[in-house]
Design a protein around this motif. Structure first.
Motif, mmCIF file in Angstrom:
data_model
loop_
_atom_site.group_PDB
_atom_site.id
_atom_site.type_symbol
_atom_site.label_atom_id
_atom_site.label_comp_id
_atom_site.label_asym_id
_atom_site.label_seq_id
_atom_site.Cartn_x
_atom_site.Cartn_y
_atom_site.Cartn_z
ATOM 1 N N ALA A 27 50.069 70.284 18.952
ATOM 2 C CA ALA A 27 50.866 70.968 17.935
ATOM 3 C C ALA A 27 52.344 70.746 18.257
ATOM 4 N N ALA A 28 53.132 71.788 18.137
ATOM 5 C CA ALA A 28 54.563 71.673 18.390
ATOM 6 C C ALA A 28 54.838 71.509 19.881
ATOM 7 N N VAL A 29 55.962 70.865 20.182
ATOM 8 C CA VAL A 29 56.380 70.687 21.570
ATOM 9 C C VAL A 29 56.897 72.026 22.088
ATOM 10 N N THR A 30 56.346 72.504 23.201
ATOM 11 C CA THR A 30 56.720 73.814 23.719
ATOM 12 C C THR A 30 58.048 73.754 24.463
ATOM 13 N N PHE A 60 57.073 62.940 21.547
ATOM 14 C CA PHE A 60 56.834 63.397 22.916
ATOM 15 C C PHE A 60 55.735 62.563 23.574
ATOM 16 N N ARG A 61 54.665 62.299 22.836
ATOM 17 C CA ARG A 61 53.575 61.483 23.385
ATOM 18 C C ARG A 61 54.053 60.072 23.729
ATOM 19 N N VAL A 62 54.922 59.519 22.885
ATOM 20 C CA VAL A 62 55.459 58.181 23.151
ATOM 21 C C VAL A 62 56.274 58.177 24.441
ATOM 22 N N GLU A 63 57.142 59.193 24.604
ATOM 23 C CA GLU A 63 57.992 59.242 25.803
ATOM 24 C C GLU A 63 57.158 59.460 27.063
ATOM 25 N N ALA A 114 67.942 65.456 20.650
ATOM 26 C CA ALA A 114 68.116 66.911 20.734
ATOM 27 C C ALA A 114 66.777 67.624 20.639
ATOM 28 N N ALA A 115 65.831 67.031 19.912
ATOM 29 C CA ALA A 115 64.504 67.621 19.763
ATOM 30 C C ALA A 115 63.488 66.492 19.636
ATOM 31 N N LEU A 116 62.246 66.815 19.962
ATOM 32 C CA LEU A 116 61.167 65.826 19.922
ATOM 33 C C LEU A 116 59.998 66.363 19.105
ATOM 34 N N SER A 117 59.480 65.515 18.235
ATOM 35 C CA SER A 117 58.243 65.860 17.539
ATOM 36 C C SER A 117 57.084 65.605 18.492
#
Length: 466
Positions: free
Chosen positions: A15-18, A91-94, A84-87
């Motif tokens: 879901a969303a990045v915590t 996030f999975r890519v990084e 500034a923010a990650l979807s």
């Protein structure tokens, strides 16, 4: 102690990045980028030693491989820090990039160390390659502890290489148990226990620190919300009070001035008391509105060239009736036309009036308050000196805090809201000046307001007649 199951919380979020995910990734990238030069220096030194003492071809080959890994790592870390923010997808890519560069970098160092050991043979003890691997493991435990799986991947590769070197010697030489080759293997096992414990401590410590940061950030948000609620409350209450208070004060002023007829003698004292207290309430509401405007960044100043002696004299005239009721005299020592500043005349007069009111309030009957002005270099100083009770030692800057009272008891002798000096400090600082004080208990206090001096006008006015 934080649950180790939480170390990888949200590594591949659905879901969303915590908050924890985002901050772990950012901390990992920030530390990785900060230590880039340090890593390159260490690798360069290791390659030079390898080339000089063993084989230049091996050194150059692995040095080029390490540079490729570091370049890929640098691009990945920069990509994280720029966002500034990650979807969840980003996030999975990084995280995937971090896994890849971790695997490639650790494998390169492990193979480099094994190659050195192979070049050394089986009778050297392999201090140099084992030192490289152990140092890399400690470095990883100290700086790559943000994600358990990332650190685990790097340590597994290093541990396999660390074990492979002495086990290879044992396999090739087949020495007796009394041989130092076996001692080297047992020593390596002991060191590995130390590395694992070190990594565990850093993991636990970082997770506890992250929980503390999250709690602190949540508390900060609650405090900010409370502060905003207080500001809105003060603004609303102050505005709601001002309208009826203005009507009451206007009516009392008209009655006390005799415009609607002379009031009975029995009522004069009560009307005068009501008038004075309505003035105090009006000042309080004005101070609250000023603080609210200042906090909101809406403090507007009408800047003009001002002869500081003029607002000083006006403030003395304004405060004189109050001082006379207390049996206090006020003396002003300020020549006109000499001390010019760029300021809001009304606000500077308010500052001086506040200082004079305080000086009179905390003085004893028969004392004298002196207002003087001086200048040094490019500044002008205004002094308000009293002979009153003084300010207790250790009070420091607290005296300029909102609602601070020297005598904070319920039955205190001196009246006041504790806003005058706070308001004065904000006004002075808004002009780019400073307000300070010197005091000795029982002997009095001297406040100093220092402001930037303005150029003298072409034709400064003469002193008014005495």
């Amino acid at each position: 102690m934080p649950d180790t199951a939480a170390f990888d919380e949200g590594v591949l979020p659905k879901a969303a990045v915590t908050w924890s995910d985002r901050n772990r990734l950012h901390d990992y990238a920030a530390i990785g980028q900060k230590l880039f030069v340090q890593r390159i220096v260490i690798y360069s030194a290791a390659m030079l030693l390898t080339g000089f003492y063993l084989d230049w071809a091996t050194a150059v080959y692995f040095y080029a491989a390490i540079w490729l890994c570091e370049a890929f790592d640098a691009l990945s870390l920069r990509s994280v820090l720029k966002r500034a923010a990650l979807s969840p997808g980003e996030f999975r890519v990084e995280i995937t990039r971090i896994y890849v560069v971790t695997f490639l970098g650790a494998l390169t160092i492990a193979l480099f160390s094994i190659s050195i050991a192979s070049l050394q043979g089986t009778d050297s003890g392999h201090f140099f390659p084992l030192f490289i691997l152990v140092s890399a493991s400690i470095f990883a435990a100290m700086n790559n502890h943000h994600f358990l799986k990332v650190l685990g991947l790097r340590l597994v590769i290093y541990v396999i290489a660390i074990l492979y070197i002495p086990i290879r010697d044992v396999w090739i030489e087949r020495p007796p148990l009394s041989s130092e080759i076996w001692m080297n293997l047992f020593t390596v096992l002991f060191v590995l226990g130390f590395i694992v414990e070190l990594a565990r401590n850093f993991l636990v410590g970082y997770s506890a620190q992250l929980e503390g940061r999250q709690a602190l950030e949540a508390e900060h948000k609650r405090t900010l919300a409370a502060y905003e609620a207080k500001t809105r409350f003060l603004a609303t209450v102050s505005h709601e009070l001002r309208t009826p208070l203005t009507s009451i004060k206007g009516a009392l002023d008209m009655i006390n001035s005799g415009l609607v007829g002379e009031p009975p003698d029995k009522m004069k004292r009560l009307l005068d008391m009501a008038g004075r207290n309505s003035d105090r309430l009006a000042d309080l509401v004005g101070d609250l509105l000023f603080l609210q405007s200042s906090d909101a960044g809406r403090l507007n100043l009408n800047i003009e060239r001002v002869d500081l002696a003029v607002p000083a004299r006006d403030a003395v005239e304004q405060t004189l009736p109050y001082a006379q009721r207390l049996g206090i005299t006020i003396e002003i020592q300020a020549a006109s036309g000499r001390f010019w500043i760029n300021a809001d005349k009304k606000r500077i007069e308010q500052v001086i009036a506040n200082l004079l009111s305080n000086a009179a309030k905390f003085s004893r009957k028969g004392d004298n308050v002196v207002v003087s002005i001086d200048s040094t270099n490019a500044h002008v100083q205004l002094y308000v000196q009293d002979q009153g009770i003084g300010i207790p030692a250790g009070t420091g800057a607290k005296i300029f805090e909102e609602f601070f009272q020297i005598d904070a008891q319920d039955d205190r002798q001196f009246e006041g809201t504790g806003l005058g000096l706070s308001v004065s400090k904000r006004i002075v600082e808004a002009h780019g000046g400073t307000i300070t004080y010197e005091s000795e208990v029982g002997l009095g206090t001297t406040f100093c307001v220092e402001l930037d001096a303005a150029d003298l006008p072409a034709d400064p006015p003469a002193d008014p007649p005495a």
